[in-house]
Design an enzyme around this catalytic site. Structure first.
Site, PDB file in Angstrom:
ATOM      1  N   CYS A   1      -5.441   3.910   5.362  1.00  0.00           N
ATOM      2  CA  CYS A   1      -4.712   3.596   4.408  1.00  0.00           C
ATOM      3  C   CYS A   1      -4.107   4.776   3.374  1.00  0.00           C
ATOM      4  O   CYS A   1      -5.329   5.065   2.650  1.00  0.00           O
ATOM      5  CB  CYS A   1      -4.689   2.380   3.341  1.00  0.00           C
TER       6      CYS A   1
ATOM      7  N   VAL B   1      -3.900  -3.179  -0.179  1.00  0.00           N
ATOM      8  CA  VAL B   1      -5.217  -2.195  -0.014  1.00  0.00           C
ATOM      9  C   VAL B   1      -4.024  -1.196  -0.860  1.00  0.00           C
ATOM     10  O   VAL B   1      -3.071  -0.766  -0.938  1.00  0.00           O
ATOM     11  CB  VAL B   1      -6.194  -1.770   0.554  1.00  0.00           C
TER      12      VAL B   1
HETATM   13  N1  LIG Z   1       3.176  -0.170  -2.764  1.00  0.00           N
HETATM   14  C1  LIG Z   1       1.516  -0.203  -2.345  1.00  0.00           C
HETATM   15  C2  LIG Z   1       1.369  -0.028  -1.006  1.00  0.00           C
HETATM   16  C3  LIG Z   1       0.208  -0.596  -0.363  1.00  0.00           C
HETATM   17  C4  LIG Z   1      -0.204  -0.928   1.401  1.00  0.00           C
HETATM   18  O1  LIG Z   1       1.367  -1.164   2.058  1.00  0.00           O
HETATM   19  N2  LIG Z   1      -0.726  -0.781   1.483  1.00  0.00           N
HETATM   20  C5  LIG Z   1      -1.451  -1.818   3.227  1.00  0.00           C
HETATM   21  C6  LIG Z   1      -2.284  -0.980   4.119  1.00  0.00           C
HETATM   22  S1  LIG Z   1      -2.353   0.783   4.007  1.00  0.00           S
HETATM   23  C7  LIG Z   1      -1.758  -3.030   3.305  1.00  0.00           C
HETATM   24  O2  LIG Z   1      -2.437  -2.879   2.813  1.00  0.00           O
HETATM   25  N3  LIG Z   1      -0.885  -3.504   4.174  1.00  0.00           N
HETATM   26  C8  LIG Z   1      -1.683  -4.571   4.504  1.00  0.00           C
HETATM   27  C9  LIG Z   1      -0.182  -5.605   4.563  1.00  0.00           C
HETATM   28  O3  LIG Z   1       0.865  -5.396   4.614  1.00  0.00           O
HETATM   29  O4  LIG Z   1      -0.716  -6.740   5.252  1.00  0.00           O
HETATM   30  C10 LIG Z   1       0.643   1.032  -2.527  1.00  0.00           C
HETATM   31  O5  LIG Z   1       1.388   1.844  -3.147  1.00  0.00           O
HETATM   32  O6  LIG Z   1      -0.236   0.535  -3.365  1.00  0.00           O
END
Ligand SMILES: N[C@@H](CCC(=O)N[C@@H](CS)C(=O)NCC(=O)O)C(=O)O
Length: 223
Positions: free
Chosen positions: A12, A52
């Site tokens: 991530c 995350v």
């Molecule tokens: N806006 C968030 C974005 C975080 C994000 O998109 N994380 C992804 C992994 S890279 C995630 O956890 N995705 C899980 C999902 O969408 O179910 C930040 O800046 O922390």
């Protein structure tokens, strides 16, 4: 200081922004990697967006959103401050950090594009943003000049992935974006950036992309 635990997914880029900040500021922390495809039950209970990074701050709070986590980390740790003192510069930095998140969203779309046509469409979307970035930035060598900042921590994960992908499939032409390339080189040389991913990151990242089974996966070397 409260005990800090970062909840992570190994590939991530948003987590990586916080790892860079923690490492740059020499803050002790624990990291717990989870598999987002099979998240543990406790994760859903503490992650409002199911995403995350999370930062567990002792037993006081669980923070979410990388930009918020990074500002908090910056505020609770000694100088140098990683956000500009000037409110206007700080606002500009926050805006570009948001822009970096949009680039990461484009990179995600590119990695799941099913065929070459979709891939090219996604690539063009990302290229448009990279060209915009190239026109607006003046890294010397960092986003704000000679001081590393949260804007650098926010873009380094994107630039690291672009560098890796450029080795197997030209996502952008470095000759077309020399400022971006120089900024990337300066960031990739930093120990805090180098050490912000697992030791076998290239394999883990490419395996992850292969698992997505998109057009990009077909461009990667055999595992
Ligand atoms: N806006 C968030 C974005 C975080 C994000 O998109 N994380 C992804 C992994 S890279 C995630 O956890 N995705 C899980 C999902 O969408 O179910 C930040 O800046 O922390």
């Amino acid at each position: 200081m409260e005990h800090l635990e970062l909840v992570s997914f190994k590939v991530c880029p948003f987590v990586q922004r916080s790892v860079i900040t923690l490492r740059y500021k020499n803050v002790p922390f624990d990291i717990t990697h989870i598999d987002l495809n099979h998240p543990p039950e406790w994760f859903a209970a503490i992650s409002p967006f199911g995403k995350v990074p999370l930062l567990k701050v002792g037993d006081k709070a669980v923070l979410f959103e990388s930009a918020v986590i990074n500002e908090y980390l910056d505020e609770i740790t000694p100088a140098p401050r990683l956000h500009p003192e000037d409110p206007l510069r700080r606002a500009i930095n926050r805006a570009w950090i948001e822009f970096g998140s949009a680039c990461l969203a484009d990179l995600y779309m590119l990695s799941v594009a099913a065929d070459e046509a979709q891939f090219e469409e996604c690539r063009n979307g990302l290229l448009g943003k990279l060209r915009r970035l190239e026109a607006e930035i003046h890294p010397a060598p960092y986003f704000n000049g000679d001081k590393f900042s949260l804007a650098d921590a926010a873009f380094a994960p994107l630039l690291m992935r672009l560098e890796l992908l450029n080795q197997v499939h030209c996502v952008f032409d470095p000759a077309e974006c020399p400022k971006l390339e120089a900024w990337s080189d300066a960031l990739m040389a930093m120990p805090a950036v180098k050490g912000s991913v697992v030791h076998d990151f290239v394999k883990v990242y490419f395996d992850h992309l292969r698992g997505r089974g998109g057009y990009l996966a077909s461009c990667l070397p055999a595992a």
